[in-house]
Structures are given as structure tokens and as C-alpha cells.
Design an enzyme around this catalytic site. Structure first.
Site, PDB file in Angstrom:
ATOM      1  CB  SER A 173      -0.970   0.020   1.191  1.00 55.43           C
ATOM      2  OG  SER A 173      -0.285   0.239   2.397  1.00 55.43           O
ATOM      3  CG  ASN A 174       3.337   2.584   3.081  1.00 57.23           C
ATOM      4  OD1 ASN A 174       3.076   3.744   3.376  1.00 57.23           O
ATOM      5  ND2 ASN A 174       3.042   1.556   3.881  1.00 57.23           N
ATOM      6  CG  MET A 178       8.321  -7.466   5.586  1.00 58.66           C
ATOM      7  SD  MET A 178       8.256  -6.034   6.672  1.00 58.66           S
ATOM      8  CE  MET A 178       7.923  -6.847   8.204  1.00 58.66           C
ATOM      9  CG  ASN A 232      12.647   1.072   7.238  1.00 53.05           C
ATOM     10  OD1 ASN A 232      11.933   0.473   6.431  1.00 53.05           O
ATOM     11  ND2 ASN A 232      12.676   0.749   8.522  1.00 53.05           N
ATOM     12  CG  HIS A 255       9.671   1.093  12.522  1.00 54.49           C
ATOM     13  ND1 HIS A 255       9.882  -0.250  12.253  1.00 54.49           N
ATOM     14  CD2 HIS A 255       9.367   1.170  13.834  1.00 54.49           C
ATOM     15  CE1 HIS A 255       9.726  -0.943  13.363  1.00 54.49           C
ATOM     16  NE2 HIS A 255       9.409  -0.111  14.340  1.00 54.49           N
TER      17      HIS A 255
END
Ligand code: GRF
Length: 188
Positions: free
Chosen positions: A14-15, A94, A109, A111
């Protein structure tokens, strides 16, 4: 400047889609953005389909085909360098990256916690279950330490009495807000 982006992902994506929607082939302030590489370590990842909607083919590099983390990272580095990306975005990628990657690639990144709290894979659950009254999301530079590089952007919210599902939804909504913003911020 034309900013070339590489996006690495492992699953839902989705990102990745959010970056494609908000930045890909868009001009913001003085920069234009182009996603030049979508790279995934899992051939079943939904993100692959999401990239196709933008006519982008994902390169799949399955980590299971490599004996060591370093051998896998070598191939990632090679693909990223070939793409000439100015910045690499880890958007739900991941894998733990070795210095082979972190020393050669300029990467950020995403998070799902207020770093340095709740590093690692269980961040959403841990921050939901903690006694803290606030939670949030972070974008940071990738360094040799897992989820440990310098923070670029964070956004927090009050937990109130959110259910776990509502909490998770809020986290993802904020992620979609701060990741593209962080990229724009880096180049402005
Ligand atoms: C996000 O929660 C991100 O913070 C974490 O992995 C998730 C990826 O989600 N690193 P998606 O695949 O982009 O939907």
C-alpha cells in the site's frame, strides 16, 4: 531536478501504491519524481499488482535463492545501482540488510512506531499494548542498525480508546501521509 526513486517492498504494497499515486511522474516544488525501480523479494506480493496499474513491472529477487544475506544484498545493490535511483525507499521490505547494502545505498525506511521505541517486526502490536498514551510512525535513514538510523519525520497521535483495528488503520493512514512528505523534504 528529476528525482529517481527505487521502492523495495515485500507484501501488501500500500505504501508503494501511495508513492506511485502521489509522487510518480509528478512535479512538486522544483522537482519531478519518477519511480525507476520496483523491487520485491516475494513473488506473491500484492504490491506487484499495484505497480502494474502504473505500467511498472517489479523485479523479483527471492532471498531464498541466496545462501547468505550478503549475496542477496549484493544483487539488490546491483539492481538499484543499475536503475540510477537517487534514493531507495524501503516500504514494507521485510529483510534485515547487511553492511553490503547499508554502506552502498542511500535509503530511507518507514516504521510503524515512534522510534527509537518498538524496533523490529512487532511494532504495531507492541505500541498498541504499551502503557503509552501516544503512538505514531517514523521515517528514518537506513543505517547498519535495524530501525536505528537518523529520524527524518515522525507523526504521533493519542491512543484514546481505539480498538486494535482502528489503531492499525490510523498507523497506516499516517504512514501514507509521512512517507511521500519525507521524500519531498529530502530533496527540497
Ligand atoms: C508498514 O506498516 C511499514 O511501516 C512496515 O511494513 C508495512 C508495509 O505496509 N515496515 P504496505 O506493504 O506498504 O501496505
Amino acid at each position: 531536478m528529476l528525482v529517481k526513486l527505487a521502492v523495495l517492498f515485500s507484501g501488501n504494497g500500500s505504501n508503494l501504491e501511495n508513492i506511485l499515486e502521489k509522487l510518480h511522474q509528478k512535479t512538486i516544488a522544483k522537482n519531478s519524481y519518477e519511480v525507476v525501480l520496483c523491487l520485491c523479494n516475494n513473488k506473491e506480493a500484492l504490491g506487484i499488482q499495484r505497480a502494474k496499474k502504473y505500467n511498472l513491472k517489479s523485479i523479483i529477487i527471492d532471498h531464498k535463492n541466496y545462501k547468505t544475506r550478503e549475496e542477496f544484498d549484493e544483487v539488490l545493490v546491483q539492481k538499484i545501482q543499475e536503475s540510477k535511483a537517487d534514493l531507495t525507499i524501503l516500504a514494507g521490505f521485510m529483510r534485515i540488510l547487511s553492511p553490503v547494502f547499508t554502506k552502498q545505498i542511500k535509503a530511507i525506511n518507514l516504521h510503524p512506531s515512534l522510534l527509537p521505541l518498538f524496533k523490529g517486526t512487532n511494532a504495531i502490536k507492541q505500541s498498541y499494548q504499551s502503557d503509552m498514551k501516544v503512538a505514531g510512525v517514523s521515517v528514518h535513514w537506513v543505517s547498519e542498525e535495524l530501525d536505528g538510523g537518523e529520524i527524518i519525520t515522525q507523526k504521533a497521535f493519542e491512543k484514546h480508546n481505539l480498538s486494535f483495528e482502528q489503531f492499525e488503520e490510523k498507523i497506516h493512514a499516517l504512514e501514507h501521509e509521512i512517507l511521500p512528505l519525507s521524500v519531498v523534504k529530502i530533496f527540497s
